[in-house]
Motif scaffolding. Structure first.
Motif, mmCIF file in Angstrom:
data_model
loop_
_atom_site.group_PDB
_atom_site.id
_atom_site.type_symbol
_atom_site.label_atom_id
_atom_site.label_comp_id
_atom_site.label_asym_id
_atom_site.label_seq_id
_atom_site.Cartn_x
_atom_site.Cartn_y
_atom_site.Cartn_z
ATOM 1 N N ASP A 183 2.326 -12.153 -6.975
ATOM 2 C CA ASP A 183 2.763 -11.617 -5.690
ATOM 3 C C ASP A 183 1.568 -11.073 -4.912
ATOM 4 O O ASP A 183 1.128 -9.952 -5.144
ATOM 5 C CB ASP A 183 3.797 -10.516 -5.927
ATOM 6 N N TYR A 184 1.042 -11.868 -3.999
ATOM 7 C CA TYR A 184 -0.102 -11.440 -3.194
ATOM 8 C C TYR A 184 0.315 -10.570 -2.012
ATOM 9 O O TYR A 184 -0.518 -10.064 -1.292
ATOM 10 C CB TYR A 184 -0.895 -12.647 -2.687
ATOM 11 N N LYS A 185 1.598 -10.388 -1.810
ATOM 12 C CA LYS A 185 2.084 -9.554 -0.709
ATOM 13 C C LYS A 185 2.924 -8.414 -1.275
ATOM 14 O O LYS A 185 3.991 -8.095 -0.778
ATOM 15 C CB LYS A 185 2.885 -10.396 0.276
ATOM 16 N N ASN A 186 2.402 -7.794 -2.305
ATOM 17 C CA ASN A 186 3.088 -6.726 -3.003
ATOM 18 C C ASN A 186 3.377 -5.554 -2.080
ATOM 19 O O ASN A 186 2.517 -5.132 -1.310
ATOM 20 C CB ASN A 186 2.224 -6.285 -4.190
ATOM 21 N N ARG A 187 4.572 -4.996 -2.165
ATOM 22 C CA ARG A 187 4.991 -3.925 -1.250
ATOM 23 C C ARG A 187 4.205 -2.634 -1.476
ATOM 24 O O ARG A 187 3.940 -1.890 -0.532
ATOM 25 C CB ARG A 187 6.485 -3.680 -1.329
ATOM 26 N N TRP A 188 3.825 -2.329 -2.722
ATOM 27 C CA TRP A 188 3.042 -1.107 -2.977
ATOM 28 C C TRP A 188 1.645 -1.234 -2.377
ATOM 29 O O TRP A 188 1.116 -0.288 -1.825
ATOM 30 C CB TRP A 188 2.938 -0.810 -4.475
ATOM 31 N N LEU A 189 1.070 -2.423 -2.507
ATOM 32 C CA LEU A 189 -0.240 -2.658 -1.914
ATOM 33 C C LEU A 189 -0.150 -2.532 -0.394
ATOM 34 O O LEU A 189 -1.000 -1.908 0.232
ATOM 35 C CB LEU A 189 -0.784 -4.034 -2.316
#
Length: 189
Positions: free
Chosen positions: A28-34
């Protein structure tokens, strides 16, 4: 006896298929925590990150290295990656076991660096291993936030070991050391 045999076969097939599906889950390269951390601390979104293909191509695990920029300057760097670690009691140093998904587990993580390539944040966001969940703790991960440019992380020296999480501790320490060296040796500025 025939019915028991069919049930065993179906159960075995289900377990094998499930194991293969877990390994096939994309990173997941679009992680919500990031995303939250980038917006809060850097005022940028994941979509504004610029991938650094010359560094991404050197990664030993699945992952990518990005640059955090605004129109004027480099603000920092982000590594998002999948760390493959040895399954407890099932690994061998032998290379033929590297393709055997039954011997390996994984966890996904990111590391955020400032413009001087110093670690500012480490987060494990998808932990798929059966043991070692303690490495996801914010307080344990803070050990990687040091100011010494020459810091090499060594379990038992400057990284606390965790009983029951030995394999995961060594895997994450090794990954952070590897990404630190990769980033610091790059010419990106």
């Amino acid at each position: 006896m025939q019915l028991h045999s069919k049930k065993s076969f179906i159960l075995l097939l289900l377990l094998v298929t499930t194991g293969l599906l877990v390994q096939a889950i994309p990173l997941d390269y679009k992680n919500r925590w990031l995303e939250k951390e980038l917006v809060k601390d850097w005022n940028v979104t994941i979509s504004s990150l610029k991938e650094l293909p010359e560094l991404t191509s050197q990664l030993i695990h699945q992952g990518k290295v990005f640059q955090i920029t605004n129109q004027i300057e480099v603000k920092g760097y982000v590594y998002i990656g999948r760390v493959t670690s040895c399954r407890m009691g099932g690994c061998s140093n032998s290379i033929e076991f590297m393709n055997d998904s039954e011997n390996f587990e994984y966890f996904d993580m990111y590391i955020i660096y400032d413009s001087n390539k110093k670690v500012r944040s480490v987060k494990v966001f998808d932990y798929q291993a059966t043991h070692g969940h303690e490495i996801c703790s914010k307080s344990w991960l803070k050990q990687f936030l040091v100011n010494d440019d020459e810091e090499f992380f060594e379990v038992g020296k400057n990284i606390d070991s965790i009983s029951g999480a030995t394999i995961s501790v060594y895997a994450i320490a090794s990954e952070v050391n590897y990404i630190n060296q990769l980033l610091k040796s790059s010419k990106n500025r």
